[in-house]
Design a protein around this motif. Structure first.
Motif, PDB file in Angstrom:
ATOM      1  N   VAL A 205       0.834  -1.205   0.000  1.00 33.61           N
ATOM      2  CA  VAL A 205       0.000   0.000   0.000  1.00 33.61           C
ATOM      3  C   VAL A 205       0.866   1.253   0.000  1.00 33.61           C
ATOM      4  N   LEU A 206       1.898   1.277   0.851  1.00 31.62           N
ATOM      5  CA  LEU A 206       2.781   2.452   0.898  1.00 31.62           C
ATOM      6  C   LEU A 206       3.524   2.640  -0.418  1.00 31.62           C
ATOM      7  N   PHE A 207       3.865   1.530  -1.067  1.00 31.08           N
ATOM      8  CA  PHE A 207       4.531   1.644  -2.372  1.00 31.08           C
ATOM      9  C   PHE A 207       3.630   2.349  -3.388  1.00 31.08           C
ATOM     10  N   LEU A 209       0.993   4.323  -2.713  1.00 28.01           N
ATOM     11  CA  LEU A 209       0.602   5.668  -2.298  1.00 28.01           C
ATOM     12  C   LEU A 209       1.765   6.654  -2.304  1.00 28.01           C
ATOM     13  N   LYS A 210       2.947   6.185  -1.876  1.00 26.81           N
ATOM     14  CA  LYS A 210       4.080   7.104  -1.698  1.00 26.81           C
ATOM     15  C   LYS A 210       5.091   7.048  -2.843  1.00 26.81           C
ATOM     16  N   VAL A 211       5.294   5.879  -3.417  1.00 23.64           N
ATOM     17  CA  VAL A 211       6.279   5.753  -4.507  1.00 23.64           C
ATOM     18  C   VAL A 211       5.627   6.017  -5.856  1.00 23.64           C
ATOM     19  N   ILE A 212       4.508   5.371  -6.114  1.00 24.11           N
ATOM     20  CA  ILE A 212       3.769   5.625  -7.353  1.00 24.11           C
ATOM     21  C   ILE A 212       3.056   6.979  -7.290  1.00 24.11           C
ATOM     22  N   ASN A 213       2.967   7.539  -6.095  1.00 24.93           N
ATOM     23  CA  ASN A 213       2.399   8.882  -5.872  1.00 24.93           C
ATOM     24  C   ASN A 213       0.888   8.952  -6.089  1.00 24.93           C
ATOM     25  N   LEU A 214       0.185   7.851  -5.782  1.00 24.08           N
ATOM     26  CA  LEU A 214      -1.276   7.933  -5.809  1.00 24.08           C
ATOM     27  C   LEU A 214      -1.803   8.901  -4.747  1.00 24.08           C
ATOM     28  N   GLU A 215      -0.976   9.168  -3.750  1.00 26.63           N
ATOM     29  CA  GLU A 215      -1.359  10.121  -2.710  1.00 26.63           C
ATOM     30  C   GLU A 215      -1.659  11.499  -3.285  1.00 26.63           C
ATOM     31  N   ASN A 216      -1.012  11.852  -4.392  1.00 23.29           N
ATOM     32  CA  ASN A 216      -1.202  13.185  -4.979  1.00 23.29           C
ATOM     33  C   ASN A 216      -2.617  13.378  -5.543  1.00 23.29           C
ATOM     34  N   LEU A 217      -3.354  12.297  -5.731  1.00 20.85           N
ATOM     35  CA  LEU A 217      -4.738  12.446  -6.161  1.00 20.85           C
ATOM     36  C   LEU A 217      -5.609  13.071  -5.068  1.00 20.85           C
ATOM     37  N   VAL A 251      -7.210   1.479  -2.540  1.00 20.07           N
ATOM     38  CA  VAL A 251      -5.866   0.896  -2.591  1.00 20.07           C
ATOM     39  C   VAL A 251      -5.733  -0.213  -1.555  1.00 20.07           C
ATOM     40  N   LEU A 252      -6.184   0.050  -0.325  1.00 16.48           N
ATOM     41  CA  LEU A 252      -6.135  -0.970   0.726  1.00 16.48           C
ATOM     42  C   LEU A 252      -6.981  -2.186   0.354  1.00 16.48           C
ATOM     43  N   LEU A 253      -8.162  -1.935  -0.161  1.00 18.98           N
ATOM     44  CA  LEU A 253      -9.063  -3.030  -0.524  1.00 18.98           C
ATOM     45  C   LEU A 253      -8.519  -3.826  -1.710  1.00 18.98           C
ATOM     46  N   GLY A 254      -8.035  -3.134  -2.726  1.00 19.54           N
ATOM     47  CA  GLY A 254      -7.531  -3.806  -3.918  1.00 19.54           C
ATOM     48  C   GLY A 254      -6.304  -4.655  -3.645  1.00 19.54           C
ATOM     49  N   THR A 255      -5.355  -4.113  -2.891  1.00 23.77           N
ATOM     50  CA  THR A 255      -4.135  -4.876  -2.581  1.00 23.77           C
ATOM     51  C   THR A 255      -4.450  -6.075  -1.695  1.00 23.77           C
ATOM     52  N   GLY A 256      -5.424  -5.916  -0.797  1.00 23.27           N
ATOM     53  CA  GLY A 256      -5.827  -7.051   0.030  1.00 23.27           C
ATOM     54  C   GLY A 256      -6.449  -8.156  -0.792  1.00 23.27           C
TER      55      GLY A 256
END
Length: 510
Positions: A205-207, A209-217, A251-256
């Motif tokens: 999840v952190l990868f 959100l933070k590396v792929i930068n989905l957090e910027n959405l 993201v949490l749901l999909g990765t799970g």
């Protein structure tokens, strides 16, 4: 937009789903009431009802808040302007209330789950009988036990286990306890096993959100971009808290789901299936598992070996496995020519009273510490009580007790849907029923069978911490630590209960 109307819609959806949840809580309480053999609605029944309500309402609040946040991100991201934060302050309070209360209620639900699983009655039925005149007998189970534990920490290319044990001439009452220790140790290991690995899940999840930068959405602005924002001067990027939930939840749901389906489709088929491995171990060790999670309800894992005896040396063990692989021996099932080994039990009151009587004599000598002077005497009494209980359960499974009879049948579709077994098929008042458990519902006494509740709790924790701190990394750390605490508590209480109920020293439950 009409913010008040949006808030009102959220509460209406929550109220409607809570009404459905109330009905579900009533059904669960009714099932528990029947399984526990109660005849009146007492305080424990009401307490159980409220505990079920808290768990369901916590899940409903989480789903409403998460789905509303995704909808908010999808429809209002492009409408963001300078007055957006002030205009939507009231709706953010609604999200705060939903997340705080859902986290509190779901945490109580997880505590209830741990207590429920760590207080079951469990007994390992040993079908092995001593062989008279076998003066060359040296059990291989000690070596298997050590090898199994070494396999988890191995770092060497070549290893050999030296067995110093020698056969005892004339020991006609010898039945090794190592088979029971081996099964108990494996059961202890799967108590907290889950299909979703929390550490890997959070890192994944952190990868994203933070590396792929989905957090910027979730940036407070109308632009949709994954690139890092650049600003002049000392101005830093700000995030909208509802947008952060809207992007973190899928993201949490999909990765799970990805990890869950990977385990189901690939891992347990081609690498390792821990639950089925445990069932196989029971058969190989000639040990059955008798579990009572409620007063009149439980599970039975039939582990009686088709070879009759398994407390043998390595040569005989390998020959037994070879004959079974070539189908030259009988089947492992409880009934003749069947392969069903897992059953749900619905026992009658008279059997439960007899079981409690024998178990009370057995358990009275487990807890209190004895002085060295009386230790040998009490050990003899304890072993005698253990053998009486083991003999009673063996006779019960073998249909050798006319006063305690049982019948086996498959579960109907409606019983599978409601996870509740009806009394249909009983021919007498003192009859019990065994239901073939093809769905492996016995895993409900393990973390494995409560994956949904634990997964939802992990997501709620992540979203709750991020809503307060606007920091995904901190949310992942807190989620990991709280999950670690839950696992530690389940391991500690479960290990203590397993040692007390099965007479296996805690030192051997590695």
């Amino acid at each position: 937009m009409d913010v008040a109307a949006n808030a009102r819609t959220i509460w209406i959806v929550f109220g409607s789903l809570s009404g459905v949840g109330l009905i579900l809580a009533f059904i669960r309480t009714w099932a528990w009431y029947s399984k526990s053999g109660r005849t009146i609605i007492d305080l424990p029944t009401l307490a159980k009802f409220f505990l079920y309500i808290m768990g369901i309402v916590g899940t409903v609040m989480f789903l409403v808040a998460s789905c509303a946040a995704v909808w908010w991100l999808a429809f209002y991201k492009k409408e963001y302007n300078d007055t957006f934060e002030s205009d939507t302050s009231s709706i953010q309070k609604v999200f705060r209330i939903l997340l705080i209360v859902s986290f509190a209620l779901k945490t109580i639900d997880i505590i209830h789950l741990i207590i429920r699983q760590a207080t079951i009655d469990i007994f390992f039925i040993d079908w092995e009988r001593p062989k008279a005149g076998d003066v060359n007998h040296v059990s291989a189970w000690r070596t298997y036990f050590v090898a199994n534990e070494f396999n988890e920490i191995q770092t060497f290319r070549h290893i050999f286990f030296i067995d110093w044990e020698r056969p005892k001439a004339g020991d006609v009452n010898h039945v090794s306890a190592w088979r029971t220790y081996f099964v108990a140790n494996e059961f202890n290991e799967i108590q907290t096993f889950r299909r979703i690995h929390v550490s890997f899940h959070l890192l994944f999840v952190l990868f994203l959100l933070k590396v792929i930068n989905l957090e910027n959405l979730a940036l407070a602005g109308p632009d949709i971009t994954l690139s890092a924002p650049t600003f002049d001067g000392n101005y830093t990027a700000e995030y909208n808290r509802i947008f952060r939930i809207g992007i973190a939840f899928p993201v949490l749901l999909g990765t799970g789901f990805i990890q869950y389906f990977f385990y189901i489709i690939f891992y347990q088929r081609f690498i390792e299936n821990k639950i089925m491995n445990f069932i196989d171990l029971c058969s190989v060790s000639n040990i059955s598992v008798f579990i009572l999670d409620q007063n009149r309800h439980g599970y039975y894992i039939h582990g009686r070996s088709p070879h009759g005896t398994t407390d043998v040396n390595m040569k005989d063990m390998l020959m037994n496995l070879e004959r079974e692989s070539r189908m030259l021996s009988g089947t492992r099932g409880l009934q003749a020519n069947s392969t069903e080994q897992i059953f749900i039990m619905k026992i009658n009151r008279t059997f439960r009273m007899q079981y409690d009587l024998l178990f009370r004599k057995y358990s009275d000598f487990v807890g209190p510490r004895r002085s060295k002077k009386d230790k040998e005497h009490y050990t003899d009494v304890l072993l005698e009580s253990y053998r009486n209980l083991n003999s009673f359960l063996c006779s019960y499974i073998d249909h050798s007790l006319p006063a305690h009879e049982y019948y086996v049948r498959n579960r109907y579709l409606v019983e599978k849907l409601f996870n509740y077994e009806f009394q249909i098929g009983m021919t007498g008042y003192n009859d019990s029923l065994f239901f073939v458990d093809n769905e492996k519902t016995f895993t409900e006494i393990l973390f494995y069978g409560e994956e949904n509740s634990l997964f939802i709790w992990n997501i709620i924790t992540f979203l709750f911490i991020d809503f307060l701190s606007s920091n995904y990394v901190l949310a992942a750390i807190v989620t990991y630590l709280l999950n670690l605490i839950a696992v530690a508590l389940r391991n500690s209480f479960g290990r203590k209960n397993l040692s007390k109920k099965t007479l296996v020293p805690r030192e051997l439950l590695i």
